[in-house]
Write an enzyme that holds these catalytic residues in place. Sequence first.
Site, short mmCIF file in Angstrom:
data_model
loop_
_atom_site.label_atom_id
_atom_site.label_comp_id
_atom_site.label_asym_id
_atom_site.label_seq_id
_atom_site.Cartn_x
_atom_site.Cartn_y
_atom_site.Cartn_z
CB CYS A 70 66.94 114.83 81.37
SG CYS A 70 67.37 115.69 82.91
CB ALA A 71 66.64 109.14 79.09
N GLY A 116 65.17 108.83 74.23
CA GLY A 116 66.33 107.97 74.17
C GLY A 116 67.35 108.21 73.09
N GLY A 117 67.22 109.25 72.30
CA GLY A 117 68.17 109.48 71.22
C GLY A 117 69.60 109.58 71.71
CE LYS A 118 70.57 115.61 73.36
NZ LYS A 118 69.12 115.58 73.06
CG ASP A 125 68.99 116.81 76.60
OD1 ASP A 125 69.06 118.05 76.45
OD2 ASP A 125 68.46 116.07 75.76
CB CYS A 160 67.06 122.23 72.39
SG CYS A 160 65.57 121.91 73.33
#
Length: 450
Positions: A264-265, A268-270, A334, A387
Amino acid sequence: MKKTAGRSRFTAIETLYRLQKSHTFVSRIIDRVASENDLNSQDRHLVMNICYGVLRNRDYLDYLMARLCRQPVRKMKPFIYHALSVGLYQLFCLDRIPASAAVNETVNGVKMARLSRPLQGFVNGVLRESLRQRNHLPAPDGVDDTGKPFLNHPQWLTNRWLRRFGRKTMQAVCLANNREPVLCLRLARGISVDHYRHILKTAGIDSLPGEYAPDSVILSHYHGAITEVPGFRKGLFQVQDQSAQLAVGLLGPFRERERILDCCAGVGGKTILASVLSAENSRIIALEPSRLRFRQLQENIERMGEQKRIVVYNTALQDFFRSSRLLFDKILVDAPCSGTGVVGRQPDIRWNRKENDLVVNQTRQLQILEAAAARVRPRGCIVYATCSLEEEENEMVINTFIARNQAFQLTDAKTYLPTEAHCLMRGPYFFPLPSQRVDGFFAARLVRVS
């Protein structure tokens, strides 16, 4: 388009008016209305500041209106209600705008909506009366007539947090969410914190090293465009809260020739951080079904120089697995969630969510987690993250998953965190609550033992 007095205030009022009707993301409405009104970047930033501030202070602003107006707040015309919110927010919550400008520009914003003179006069009168009564009205961090603080969150949410965390912690979380969050940067590979802070200092930007994540830098007082921060176009950093950075570290320890999936990109931070942390000969695959976020994902990967190590697909997890039989050493889930841990950063979330959403989300989260689990190699791991602060989306998902999948064990996340971040644990889970330093987050580390 000719410059018109009150255009930025009209845009703020119109944004809040449309948000009330549509319940979409406020950032998207701001972009749309600002484009319609031909605002420059400086005025767009002011509009965002006002709209986010109004959403972070709704209960307080409603209290002021109730004190100042004979007409009940719930019976006001929606556009007038939002105009008063915009005006009162500038007068009582911002110190950079002169009172006369706040009143005049807000009234001009009402004029732009072509509302009647009596309505324009009503807004003007209420705002000027608020200035006369200022010394007799509470501040945003004060209390109401019953001595209670202004929580500025829906009651269903504060009641949940009261039961789970206790009154003191519930109020602390609300207070943190009502403040403008700090800007946190995660530095690119090879860029030291000290070196980058020197670059910022040369540009006149104050900064602090992150308290928990080793490659993070905090810009507490920066209010400009992120694209104007030194090194943005060169890929020296990406915007990423310390909580999100630490969660990616739970995928460790990283070994040679691993295959890693971010299912679940998002933007793209993670994904990018997983690429940075993994061995050079490992392979990262990132999935993102949204076309808009997929384009942003590609842009961010290229800007950060990780395009040779990451393969991206514009598809959902289940669709990807229909066409691929790959197994993975590590999978990051995520999961889509209510977002109650980031309502300070995205204040519209608190007013758009309903308690019933949590059970609906849980069903989808379990589906994604179980689909991912089927593709984990023996002794491989899954990091499940949200989150959210809500049990239905966090511990209940993990408990249900383990009961259904005996091959997986929950491991203690503390082992994979820096010592400074151990205080952010709750049992075996990485679970920081929202504060001025970090966003609210949840992460669990699951290992396939057979």
